[in-house]
Design an enzyme around this catalytic site. Structure first.
Site, PDB file in Angstrom:
ATOM      1  N   ASP A  67       2.957  -1.218   9.197  1.00  0.00           N
ATOM      2  CA  ASP A  67       1.534  -1.100   9.513  1.00  0.00           C
ATOM      3  C   ASP A  67       0.854  -2.459   9.599  1.00  0.00           C
ATOM      4  O   ASP A  67       1.406  -3.474   9.200  1.00  0.00           O
ATOM      5  CB  ASP A  67       0.823  -0.206   8.480  1.00  0.00           C
ATOM      6  CG  ASP A  67       1.273  -0.500   7.040  1.00  0.00           C
ATOM      7  OD1 ASP A  67       1.766  -1.609   6.785  1.00  0.00           O
ATOM      8  OD2 ASP A  67       1.125   0.394   6.188  1.00  0.00           O
ATOM      9  N   ASN A 137      -1.507   7.663  -4.184  1.00  0.00           N
ATOM     10  CA  ASN A 137      -1.894   8.952  -3.607  1.00  0.00           C
ATOM     11  C   ASN A 137      -0.782   9.555  -2.755  1.00  0.00           C
ATOM     12  O   ASN A 137      -1.000  10.517  -2.032  1.00  0.00           O
ATOM     13  CB  ASN A 137      -3.169   8.792  -2.769  1.00  0.00           C
ATOM     14  CG  ASN A 137      -2.976   7.889  -1.556  1.00  0.00           C
ATOM     15  OD1 ASN A 137      -1.883   7.378  -1.305  1.00  0.00           O
ATOM     16  ND2 ASN A 137      -4.044   7.676  -0.810  1.00  0.00           N
ATOM     17  N   HIS A 139       0.840   8.076  -0.250  1.00  0.00           N
ATOM     18  CA  HIS A 139       0.976   7.643   1.146  1.00  0.00           C
ATOM     19  C   HIS A 139       2.249   6.818   1.327  1.00  0.00           C
ATOM     20  O   HIS A 139       2.726   6.170   0.402  1.00  0.00           O
ATOM     21  CB  HIS A 139      -0.277   6.920   1.654  1.00  0.00           C
ATOM     22  CG  HIS A 139      -0.517   5.544   1.129  1.00  0.00           C
ATOM     23  ND1 HIS A 139      -1.763   4.952   1.126  1.00  0.00           N
ATOM     24  CD2 HIS A 139       0.310   4.607   0.595  1.00  0.00           C
ATOM     25  CE1 HIS A 139      -1.673   3.738   0.631  1.00  0.00           C
ATOM     26  NE2 HIS A 139      -0.434   3.500   0.295  1.00  0.00           N
ATOM     27  N   GLU A 144      -2.111   8.463   5.065  1.00  0.00           N
ATOM     28  CA  GLU A 144      -2.886   8.927   3.918  1.00  0.00           C
ATOM     29  C   GLU A 144      -2.758  10.451   3.772  1.00  0.00           C
ATOM     30  O   GLU A 144      -2.321  11.134   4.704  1.00  0.00           O
ATOM     31  CB  GLU A 144      -4.361   8.546   4.121  1.00  0.00           C
ATOM     32  CG  GLU A 144      -4.617   7.045   4.261  1.00  0.00           C
ATOM     33  CD  GLU A 144      -4.567   6.283   2.935  1.00  0.00           C
ATOM     34  OE1 GLU A 144      -3.783   6.660   2.032  1.00  0.00           O
ATOM     35  OE2 GLU A 144      -5.313   5.299   2.803  1.00  0.00           O
TER      36      GLU A 144
HETATM   37  P1  PGA Z   1       1.958  -1.536  -3.517  1.00  0.00           P
HETATM   38  O1  PGA Z   1       1.569  -0.640  -2.268  1.00  0.00           O
HETATM   39  O2  PGA Z   1       3.391  -1.927  -3.312  1.00  0.00           O
HETATM   40  O3  PGA Z   1       1.036  -2.716  -3.424  1.00  0.00           O
HETATM   41  O4  PGA Z   1       1.749  -0.710  -4.730  1.00  0.00           O
HETATM   42  C1  PGA Z   1       2.408   0.408  -1.896  1.00  0.00           C
HETATM   43  C2  PGA Z   1       1.723   1.252  -0.863  1.00  0.00           C
HETATM   44  O5  PGA Z   1       0.489   1.395  -0.915  1.00  0.00           O
HETATM   45  O6  PGA Z   1       2.425   1.813  -0.016  1.00  0.00           O
END
Ligand code: PGA
Length: 265
Positions: A67, A137, A139, A144
């Protein structure tokens, strides 16, 4: 799903890097799907060290990131392009032209980015191994909760919780993009294999849903239950809410026992 529980985040990084090195040993021109965020940082450092020591080469590797924010220039300090250049690409012997992100710089129509990115992944022969983190959450990428489980690369509006969590990276909250382009869940599901990394207690609920919850767009990562080849590489803290933890440990012991019988072949 192969649930591999290790004692801490260092062990997760080492094991993740080892798996990528093994793949590149077998297929030097592999196509890797890559992730940003905090979780893969230690693994990228390990890969950079392995590359410097000549244990692995990225000379023929192609990468596709999950992304990118909409409306940031590639050289914006908050862009995922800058993150990837800084944390990995400039530390290894990869050809920069083989490193792809779904860039949507100012002036580019965000709707045009997804189909072009999908075509580029197809033209590269598809992704051999997709590295993923997971949001609190549930994702994956910026898919999302309530994302279509059949989604393709497209524009996605970020949730408030994701924006809040990522706001620490932006000095000026007004400069934080609210939308991003992300590979879709179906795009991720097309990868030949998936390696999901998670560390820390704050990921325990999402990991429990991912491994043991019902498949639901409310926890987008649960779509991975329908993928044939997923490894969930987690530390003790991220595993702390798994109900069948004893079983995953038992499976790990059996795997090691089986492997040791064939070592040296
Ligand atoms: P993080 O993010 O590795 O900073 O916890 C993971 C994500 O949001 O996919």
């Amino acid at each position: 799903m192969d649930v591999v529980i290790l004692e801490n985040s260092d062990a997760v990084a080492a094991e993740g890097a080892q798996r990528i090195c093994t793949l590149l040993g077998e297929k030097p021109d592999a196509v890797l799907g890559l992730a940003t965020g905090r979780t893969p940082l230690a693994m990228y450092r390990q890969l950079a060290a392995d590359c410097k020591r000549g244990r692995v080469t990225f000379a023929d590797v192609t990468t596709f990131n999950l992304d990118e924010y909409v409306g940031l220039n590639a050289d914006d300090p908050q862009s995922y392009r800058r993150y990837m250049n800084r944390e990995l690409f400039e530390q290894i012997n990869i050809d920069p032209s083989n490193t792809k992100l779904p860039m949507c710089e100012p002036g580019v129509n965000p709707v045009s980015v997804g189909p072009r990115y999908e075509a580029a992944i197809r033209a590269a022969g598809g992704i051999d191994l997709q590295v993923l983190g997971i949001g609190q959450n549930g994702h994956i990428g910026f898919n999302e909760p309530t994302s279509s489980l059949n989604s393709r690369t497209r524009v996605k509006t970020l949730t408030r919780e994701t924006l809040e969590r990522n706001s620490q990276y932006f000095d000026d909250a007004d400069g934080q993009p609210l939308i991003a382009v992300t590979m879709g869940i179906a795009t991720i599901m097309d990868a030949t294999a998936v390696l999901l990394l998670a560390t820390g207690q704050d990921k325990a609920a999402a990991i429990q849903q991912l491994v043991e919850g019902p498949v639901s767009a409310m926890w987008p990562a649960t779509a991975l239950q329908l993928h044939e080849t997923v490894t969930v590489l987690i530390d003790d803290a991220a595993a702390s809410r798994l109900e069948k933890r004893a079983y995953y440990d038992w499976v790990g012991q059996q795997r090691q026992r089986l492997q040791s019988q064939f070592d040296g072949e």
